[in-house]
Design an enzyme around this catalytic site. Structure first.
Site, PDB file in Angstrom:
ATOM      1  N   SER A 296       0.823  -1.212   0.000  1.00 54.99           N
ATOM      2  CA  SER A 296       0.000   0.000   0.000  1.00 54.99           C
ATOM      3  C   SER A 296       0.859   1.265   0.000  1.00 54.99           C
ATOM      4  O   SER A 296       1.599   1.504  -0.930  1.00 54.99           O
ATOM      5  CB  SER A 296      -0.947  -0.048   1.202  1.00 54.99           C
ATOM      6  OG  SER A 296      -1.912   0.962   1.144  1.00 54.99           O
ATOM      7  N   ASP A 307      10.212   4.670  -9.942  1.00 54.90           N
ATOM      8  CA  ASP A 307       9.759   5.160 -11.249  1.00 54.90           C
ATOM      9  C   ASP A 307      10.448   6.462 -11.646  1.00 54.90           C
ATOM     10  O   ASP A 307      10.663   6.727 -12.835  1.00 54.90           O
ATOM     11  CB  ASP A 307       8.246   5.375 -11.240  1.00 54.90           C
ATOM     12  CG  ASP A 307       7.482   4.067 -11.418  1.00 54.90           C
ATOM     13  OD1 ASP A 307       8.128   3.013 -11.560  1.00 54.90           O
ATOM     14  OD2 ASP A 307       6.236   4.112 -11.419  1.00 54.90           O
ATOM     15  N   LYS A 321      -0.314  -4.317  -3.388  1.00 57.61           N
ATOM     16  CA  LYS A 321      -1.634  -3.772  -3.052  1.00 57.61           C
ATOM     17  C   LYS A 321      -1.763  -2.388  -3.686  1.00 57.61           C
ATOM     18  O   LYS A 321      -1.171  -1.422  -3.218  1.00 57.61           O
ATOM     19  CB  LYS A 321      -1.844  -3.677  -1.539  1.00 57.61           C
ATOM     20  CG  LYS A 321      -3.213  -3.111  -1.154  1.00 57.61           C
ATOM     21  CD  LYS A 321      -3.380  -3.065   0.360  1.00 57.61           C
ATOM     22  CE  LYS A 321      -4.750  -2.515   0.740  1.00 57.61           C
ATOM     23  NZ  LYS A 321      -4.888  -1.068   0.461  1.00 57.61           N
TER      24      LYS A 321
END
Length: 554
Positions: A296, A307, A321
């Site tokens: 999460s 990223d 998740k």
């Protein structure tokens, strides 16, 4: 006539079934309405006609739970009585007072397994290994941990008297008068400088104050000129508030950087999250530690940094998740925590591992296979994938716990020796300096009868399998049996030899247990960090500028 009439009704019934099959499926709204009406009718019929009284609280609780199981495991109902559990999940604050200690159950009795640092239990002097024999006027000598815990809880500020039996001391019966306190779980239980130059932060949750806690640690690192690199440890961090993830990311990324998008059923309501402050460390070498327990908000933090090529991820694949929950008020002070959106990190990927909207015929949900995941690109063009958690840039093999260590822990051999050691030694060196010496390890080996230690002996199992396989395949001749019989004593397990062979593995766990008796959970953590593969790899990687550039494609 009766026979013909019976045939008429059977044929008519079949015709009606055929006609029903040709009818169009009811719309979603009509289907929901019909089922609600049916459920309401069932309840009324049971209330009016069932032979005994129904128990509405248990019945409706089971019905709600069963219904929510068809959605996903994160959509949950909280009654008025259970709302405090949700409050604790988001704030770390307990709704009750207590003494602040973990309680364990052994042989039908309850023991202190670990007082929390700074909590009333620790301040009063309770220690791990103390057997709780009385709480106020209640005899708890043979009472389980759940019952004892209830007795220890109460309003913050109220007194409670705890009597214990402490082993390995002369005056073993001790009584402590304790004032219950308000309890909380910190989201950043430890931060400090490791190896002289590495700022290390251990974050276990994303709570309302997590951003502030991480910021304070980073400010301390900023003030220390020796800190040249940072490691953020998110292993075992199950997540929490996504807004806190965005806040923490703002410490490392330029102001206004997009780090997250959430999309629900209404695509027009897509929400974009950007950092809102000037970063403290826009350029410092950064590593994030993750594992299968990182989920999460922890994955939002680690995934955005990966990223955007801002940090190197080290460890093992994260949980996966990618769902966002929000709370909705319900009648009678109830709450529904419901999944309202999916989140997408900067590359555009969704890291959700399980698709709960497409279940198998048996109701189970399969993890997305790697072959069906999609390729995305980081800011500098590195390939990353969706659909199964975050794959670290550097993978760590955590190894497997040996059967011997598993049983030493499970049989409380290590726990009991640590109790003995702490009750017979007033102090030890600091947690970074403390070591299990050969002398201490020999004392540990002598603290229990080796014949009482039962564990899976791999060589014995393999010899037994060899004998069974040879017999099944027709090769267990008299000569083969004799060879196996001769080999068995040569390969027989010796507990003392096994204890020596696994010394390093056992000493690592033993050192953490002993250190926790003097320095609480952080003492155990620091002992573990001394042997931590991921932390060692992170420090080496961050210190090697060429390798770091190669990983991040700079």
């Amino acid at each position: 006539m009766k026979r013909s009439l019976g045939i008429f009704f059977f044929v008519g019934g079949a015709a009606m079934c055929l006609n029903a099959q040709n009818l169009p499926e009811p719309s979603h709204d009509v289907s929901v309405s019909r089922n609600l009406t049916t459920f309401n009718s069932i309840v009324k019929e049971l209330e009016l006609n069932y032979v005994d009284s129904i128990r509405p609280k248990e019945a409706f609780g089971a019905a709600i739970e069963a219904f929510l199981e068809t959605v996903d495991p994160y959509t949950e109902y909280y009654s008025a009585e259970d709302r405090n559990e949700l409050t604790k999940m988001t704030t770390g604050q307990y709704d009750y007072g207590g003494i602040g200690s973990y309680i364990m159950q052994r042989n039908g009795s309850s023991y202190i397994s670990g007082p929390m640092e700074g909590a009333p239990a620790a301040k009063a002097g309770l220690k791990s290994g103390d057997k709780i024999i009385r709480v106020d006027t209640t005899d708890t000598s043979n009472m389980g941990s759940a019952e004892v815990t209830k007795l220890l809880r109460g309003l913050a500020g109220t007194p409670v008297t705890v009597t214990v039996n402490r082993p390995y001391v002369q005056d073993s019966i001790m009584t402590f008068d304790i004032i219950r306190g308000k309890l909380s779980d910190p989201s950043v239980p430890y931060w400090g400088v490791v190896n002289g130059n590495t700022g290390y932060i251990r974050q276990t949750q994303f709570l309302a104050d997590s951003g502030k806690d991480v910021y304070e640690a980073l400010q301390a690192f900023k003030a220390n000129p020796d800190v040249t690199q940072i490691v953020l440890d998110l292993r075992g961090n199950g997540g929490g508030l996504l807004e806190q993830a965005v806040d923490i990311l703002g410490n490392f990324l330029p102001k206004g950087t997009e780090v997250l998008r959430t999309r629900g059923r209404d695509k027009a309501l897509e929400k974009v999250y950007k950092t809102t402050k000037k970063p403290i460390f826009p350029d410092i070498p950064l590593a994030v530690l993750i594992d299968g327990g990182s989920a999460s908000a922890a994955e939002i933090t680690a995934g955005a940094l990966q990223d955007l090529d801002r940090a190197v991820l080290i460890g093992s694949r994260s949980f996966g998740k990618g769902l966002v929950q929000s709370t909705r008020p319900l009648p009678f002070d109830g709450l529904l925590k419901v999944t309202v959106a999916k989140y997408y990190i900067p590359s555009g990927r969704l890291i959700q591992a399980l698709d709960y909207s497409h279940r198998n015929p048996d109701g189970s949900v399969a993890r997305t296979p790697d072959s069906l995941t999609n390729v995305y690109q980081t800011l500098r063009g590195r390939e990353v994938r969706d659909g199964g958690g975050l794959t670290p840039d550097i993978s760590i093999d955590w190894g497997r716990v040996s059967p011997l260590l598993y049983n030493l822990v499970g049989d409380n051999k290590i726990f009991d020796f640590a109790t003995q050691y702490a009750n017979t030694h007033d102090s030890i060196p600091g947690p970074w300096e403390f070591e299990i010496t050969d002398e201490v390890y020999e004392q540990f080996k002598g603290s229990f009868d080796p014949t009482t230690l039962k564990y899976d002996k791999v060589l014995d199992q393999l010899l037994s399998q060899l004998q069974e396989t040879a017999k099944a395949e027709g090769y267990l001749t008299e000569e083969a049996q004799a060879a196996i019989d001769n080999l068995s004593p040569l390969l027989a397990n010796d507990v003392n030899q096994d204890l020596d062979n696994k010394r390093d593995e056992i000493a690592e766990y033993l050192g953490g247990e002993i250190a926790s008796r003097y320095y609480f959970d952080n003492g155990r953590l620091i002992q573990n960090l001394k042997y931590d593969k991921a932390l060692k790899t992170a420090m080496e990687t961050l210190g090697n500028k060429e390798k770091l550039k190669e990983i991040l494609a700079q």
